[in-house]
Motif scaffolding. Structure first.
Motif, PDB file in Angstrom:
ATOM      1  N   ASN A 227       0.844  -1.194   0.000  1.00 56.04           N
ATOM      2  CA  ASN A 227       0.000   0.000   0.000  1.00 56.04           C
ATOM      3  C   ASN A 227       0.877   1.240   0.000  1.00 56.04           C
ATOM      4  O   ASN A 227       1.444   1.608   1.033  1.00 56.04           O
ATOM      5  CB  ASN A 227      -0.921  -0.016   1.229  1.00 56.04           C
ATOM      6  N   GLU A 228       1.009   1.884  -1.145  1.00 53.28           N
ATOM      7  CA  GLU A 228       1.881   3.055  -1.266  1.00 53.28           C
ATOM      8  C   GLU A 228       1.417   4.197  -0.352  1.00 53.28           C
ATOM      9  O   GLU A 228       2.225   4.926   0.197  1.00 53.28           O
ATOM     10  CB  GLU A 228       1.913   3.530  -2.722  1.00 53.28           C
ATOM     11  N   GLU A 229       0.108   4.316  -0.198  1.00 49.00           N
ATOM     12  CA  GLU A 229      -0.445   5.392   0.634  1.00 49.00           C
ATOM     13  C   GLU A 229      -0.030   5.223   2.093  1.00 49.00           C
ATOM     14  O   GLU A 229       0.313   6.183   2.770  1.00 49.00           O
ATOM     15  CB  GLU A 229      -1.968   5.413   0.518  1.00 49.00           C
ATOM     16  N   LYS A 230      -0.049   3.974   2.557  1.00 47.90           N
ATOM     17  CA  LYS A 230       0.329   3.694   3.946  1.00 47.90           C
ATOM     18  C   LYS A 230       1.841   3.510   4.095  1.00 47.90           C
ATOM     19  O   LYS A 230       2.366   3.463   5.202  1.00 47.90           O
ATOM     20  CB  LYS A 230      -0.363   2.414   4.437  1.00 47.90           C
ATOM     21  N   GLY A 231       2.525   3.404   2.968  1.00 53.25           N
ATOM     22  CA  GLY A 231       3.947   3.101   2.995  1.00 53.25           C
ATOM     23  C   GLY A 231       4.789   4.137   3.718  1.00 53.25           C
ATOM     24  O   GLY A 231       5.744   3.798   4.409  1.00 53.25           O
ATOM     25  N   LYS A 232       4.413   5.416   3.574  1.00 52.49           N
ATOM     26  CA  LYS A 232       5.189   6.482   4.212  1.00 52.49           C
ATOM     27  C   LYS A 232       5.137   6.363   5.728  1.00 52.49           C
ATOM     28  O   LYS A 232       6.149   6.512   6.413  1.00 52.49           O
ATOM     29  CB  LYS A 232       4.655   7.846   3.761  1.00 52.49           C
ATOM     30  N   LEU A 233       3.940   6.080   6.250  1.00 55.72           N
ATOM     31  CA  LEU A 233       3.793   5.916   7.697  1.00 55.72           C
ATOM     32  C   LEU A 233       4.509   4.664   8.180  1.00 55.72           C
ATOM     33  O   LEU A 233       5.186   4.677   9.214  1.00 55.72           O
ATOM     34  CB  LEU A 233       2.310   5.846   8.063  1.00 55.72           C
ATOM     35  N   ALA A 234       4.359   3.581   7.417  1.00 53.95           N
ATOM     36  CA  ALA A 234       5.034   2.332   7.793  1.00 53.95           C
ATOM     37  C   ALA A 234       6.549   2.525   7.818  1.00 53.95           C
ATOM     38  O   ALA A 234       7.243   2.020   8.707  1.00 53.95           O
ATOM     39  CB  ALA A 234       4.657   1.224   6.813  1.00 53.95           C
ATOM     40  N   ASP A 235       7.053   3.255   6.841  1.00 54.16           N
ATOM     41  CA  ASP A 235       8.476   3.566   6.754  1.00 54.16           C
ATOM     42  C   ASP A 235       8.922   4.362   7.974  1.00 54.16           C
ATOM     43  O   ASP A 235       9.928   4.053   8.617  1.00 54.16           O
ATOM     44  CB  ASP A 235       8.728   4.353   5.474  1.00 54.16           C
ATOM     45  N   ALA A 236       8.145   5.398   8.326  1.00 61.04           N
ATOM     46  CA  ALA A 236       8.491   6.243   9.463  1.00 61.04           C
ATOM     47  C   ALA A 236       8.491   5.452  10.764  1.00 61.04           C
ATOM     48  O   ALA A 236       9.392   5.589  11.612  1.00 61.04           O
ATOM     49  CB  ALA A 236       7.509   7.409   9.558  1.00 61.04           C
ATOM     50  N   ASN A 237       7.477   4.610  10.944  1.00 57.62           N
ATOM     51  CA  ASN A 237       7.405   3.805  12.160  1.00 57.62           C
ATOM     52  C   ASN A 237       8.539   2.796  12.242  1.00 57.62           C
ATOM     53  O   ASN A 237       9.062   2.514  13.333  1.00 57.62           O
ATOM     54  CB  ASN A 237       6.057   3.083  12.229  1.00 57.62           C
ATOM     55  N   LEU A 238       8.914   2.248  11.096  1.00 55.79           N
ATOM     56  CA  LEU A 238      10.032   1.303  11.076  1.00 55.79           C
ATOM     57  C   LEU A 238      11.318   1.996  11.530  1.00 55.79           C
ATOM     58  O   LEU A 238      12.119   1.413  12.281  1.00 55.79           O
ATOM     59  CB  LEU A 238      10.214   0.717   9.676  1.00 55.79           C
ATOM     60  N   ARG A 239      11.514   3.225  11.098  1.00 58.04           N
ATOM     61  CA  ARG A 239      12.699   3.973  11.524  1.00 58.04           C
ATOM     62  C   ARG A 239      12.747   4.103  13.045  1.00 58.04           C
ATOM     63  O   ARG A 239      13.787   3.873  13.674  1.00 58.04           O
ATOM     64  CB  ARG A 239      12.689   5.367  10.885  1.00 58.04           C
ATOM     65  N   ALA A 240      11.611   4.478  13.629  1.00 64.68           N
ATOM     66  CA  ALA A 240      11.555   4.640  15.079  1.00 64.68           C
ATOM     67  C   ALA A 240      11.795   3.315  15.794  1.00 64.68           C
ATOM     68  O   ALA A 240      12.477   3.264  16.835  1.00 64.68           O
ATOM     69  CB  ALA A 240      10.203   5.223  15.482  1.00 64.68           C
ATOM     70  N   ARG A 241      11.261   2.237  15.250  1.00 65.36           N
ATOM     71  CA  ARG A 241      11.410   0.927  15.900  1.00 65.36           C
ATOM     72  C   ARG A 241      12.825   0.367  15.731  1.00 65.36           C
ATOM     73  O   ARG A 241      13.332  -0.322  16.626  1.00 65.36           O
ATOM     74  CB  ARG A 241      10.352  -0.034  15.358  1.00 65.36           C
ATOM     75  N   LEU A 242      13.462   0.671  14.626  1.00 64.10           N
ATOM     76  CA  LEU A 242      14.855   0.265  14.463  1.00 64.10           C
ATOM     77  C   LEU A 242      15.747   0.988  15.477  1.00 64.10           C
ATOM     78  O   LEU A 242      16.674   0.396  16.046  1.00 64.10           O
ATOM     79  CB  LEU A 242      15.342   0.559  13.037  1.00 64.10           C
ATOM     80  N   ARG A 243      15.445   2.255  15.705  1.00 69.17           N
ATOM     81  CA  ARG A 243      16.235   3.022  16.670  1.00 69.17           C
ATOM     82  C   ARG A 243      16.057   2.459  18.079  1.00 69.17           C
ATOM     83  O   ARG A 243      17.025   2.333  18.830  1.00 69.17           O
ATOM     84  CB  ARG A 243      15.834   4.497  16.610  1.00 69.17           C
ATOM     85  N   MET A 244      14.817   2.114  18.427  1.00 71.24           N
ATOM     86  CA  MET A 244      14.621   1.579  19.765  1.00 71.24           C
ATOM     87  C   MET A 244      15.236   0.190  19.905  1.00 71.24           C
ATOM     88  O   MET A 244      15.783  -0.150  20.958  1.00 71.24           O
ATOM     89  CB  MET A 244      13.130   1.561  20.104  1.00 71.24           C
ATOM     90  N   SER A 245      15.171  -0.629  18.862  1.00 73.12           N
ATOM     91  CA  SER A 245      15.835  -1.939  18.899  1.00 73.12           C
ATOM     92  C   SER A 245      17.335  -1.770  19.111  1.00 73.12           C
ATOM     93  O   SER A 245      17.975  -2.541  19.836  1.00 73.12           O
ATOM     94  CB  SER A 245      15.578  -2.709  17.601  1.00 73.12           C
ATOM     95  N   THR A 246      17.889  -0.758  18.469  1.00 71.64           N
ATOM     96  CA  THR A 246      19.314  -0.465  18.627  1.00 71.64           C
ATOM     97  C   THR A 246      19.628  -0.078  20.063  1.00 71.64           C
ATOM     98  O   THR A 246      20.616  -0.559  20.652  1.00 71.64           O
ATOM     99  CB  THR A 246      19.736   0.678  17.682  1.00 71.64           C
ATOM    100  N   LEU A 247      18.786   0.771  20.643  1.00 77.53           N
ATOM    101  CA  LEU A 247      19.018   1.205  22.031  1.00 77.53           C
ATOM    102  C   LEU A 247      18.965   0.020  22.990  1.00 77.53           C
ATOM    103  O   LEU A 247      19.779  -0.068  23.920  1.00 77.53           O
ATOM    104  CB  LEU A 247      17.990   2.262  22.433  1.00 77.53           C
ATOM    105  N   TYR A 248      18.024  -0.884  22.788  1.00 81.55           N
ATOM    106  CA  TYR A 248      17.936  -2.033  23.692  1.00 81.55           C
ATOM    107  C   TYR A 248      19.111  -2.990  23.513  1.00 81.55           C
ATOM    108  O   TYR A 248      19.553  -3.627  24.469  1.00 81.55           O
ATOM    109  CB  TYR A 248      16.599  -2.763  23.510  1.00 81.55           C
ATOM    110  N   THR A 249      19.615  -3.090  22.298  1.00 82.54           N
ATOM    111  CA  THR A 249      20.799  -3.919  22.065  1.00 82.54           C
ATOM    112  C   THR A 249      22.004  -3.344  22.811  1.00 82.54           C
ATOM    113  O   THR A 249      22.758  -4.070  23.482  1.00 82.54           O
ATOM    114  CB  THR A 249      21.107  -4.007  20.562  1.00 82.54           C
ATOM    115  N   VAL A 250      22.153  -2.022  22.711  1.00 84.89           N
ATOM    116  CA  VAL A 250      23.244  -1.346  23.419  1.00 84.89           C
ATOM    117  C   VAL A 250      23.036  -1.431  24.935  1.00 84.89           C
ATOM    118  O   VAL A 250      23.972  -1.688  25.699  1.00 84.89           O
ATOM    119  CB  VAL A 250      23.339   0.128  22.973  1.00 84.89           C
TER     120      VAL A 250
END
Length: 244
Positions: free
Chosen positions: A102-125
């Motif tokens: 869904n291209e329309e929802k893709g921008k939001l999904a992309d943004a949320n993935l960025r935030a979740r990758l950052r938090m996964s990184t913080l928990y790994t550290v």
């Protein structure tokens, strides 16, 4: 202000002690909220506090601000570039979804993935150092749900969640946060040119006023209340089926 900062710092130390961990880690974005939290955890755990900068095709100026924040408060910092990781994961998801993506929802999904990758990184550290992950959400963001579930909202403790954006600015001034960080437009760095207020459709000043019980225009009030209703699931425990 001095007494308030001491109270927050004491609370942070208590969280460390009660959790049986060594210290605290925060993601430093170059924004005012993470700058304030960075300064607070540095005071709470001078030798066991860490700021993590996580660029993801980010505005270079924001990353420079993040480095200035870490340098100004004298804490240890590391940088983990997530651009390639994000590209591989998001591209693979799109590839597997094929024409159903869904291209329309893709921008939001992309943004949320960025935030979740950052938090996964913080928990790994954090696991590496036996630290708690410290969140940066303020009262305005928490009330409106302007955070990503299991992203920047996925943390262990929230030291500034009861402070309005205006109060966070006052804390920043007292703590010596670089002026350019205090003055910049708030942004979650989710995509190029993104700002919090343009995305929300209202301003932090209006949200702060609403939270303090002051009168604001009906249009802003409607936006704030709608955001609060729609984001209730972010603040509440997971819904669970019970046999009874």
């Amino acid at each position: 202000m001095e007494k308030l900062v001491e109270k927050i710092v004491d609370w942070l130390r208590k969280q460390v002690e009660e959790a049986g961990v060594n210290g605290l880690v925060v993601g430093v974005s170059g924004g005012i909220d993470s700058a304030v939290v960075a300064n607070l955890i540095k005071r709470a755990c001078p030798d066991d506090s860490l700021g993590v900068i996580m660029p993801l095709n980010s505005d270079p100026e924001g990353m420079q601000h993040a480095e200035k924040v870490i340098d100004a408060c004298g804490m240890k910092g590391i940088t983990v570039d997530l651009a390639e990781t994000h590209h591989v994961l998001f591209s693979e998801v799109k590839k597997q979804l094929k024409e159903e993506f869904n291209e329309e929802k893709g921008k939001l999904a992309d943004a949320n993935l960025r935030a979740r990758l950052r938090m996964s990184t913080l928990y790994t550290v954090a696991t590496n150092y036996n630290y708690l992950v410290v969140g940066t959400d303020n009262a305005a963001e928490w009330y409106t749900g302007y955070f990503t579930k299991y992203g920047d909202g996925g943390v262990d403790i929230l030291p500034i969640v009861e402070f309005t954006k205006g109060e966070v600015r006052e804390l920043a001034k007292y703590l010596g946060v670089p002026q350019e960080v205090i003055d910049k437009k708030p942004s979650a760095d989710l995509w190029e040119g993104q700002t919090d207020e343009s995305e929300m459709g209202t301003t932090y000043n209006k949200i702060d006023a609403y939270l303090k019980g002051e009168s604001i225009p009906d249009a802003d009030k409607e936006i704030i209340e709608r955001m609060h209703r729609k984001s209730a699931h972010k603040r509440n425990p997971l819904a669970q089926f019970t046999r009874n």
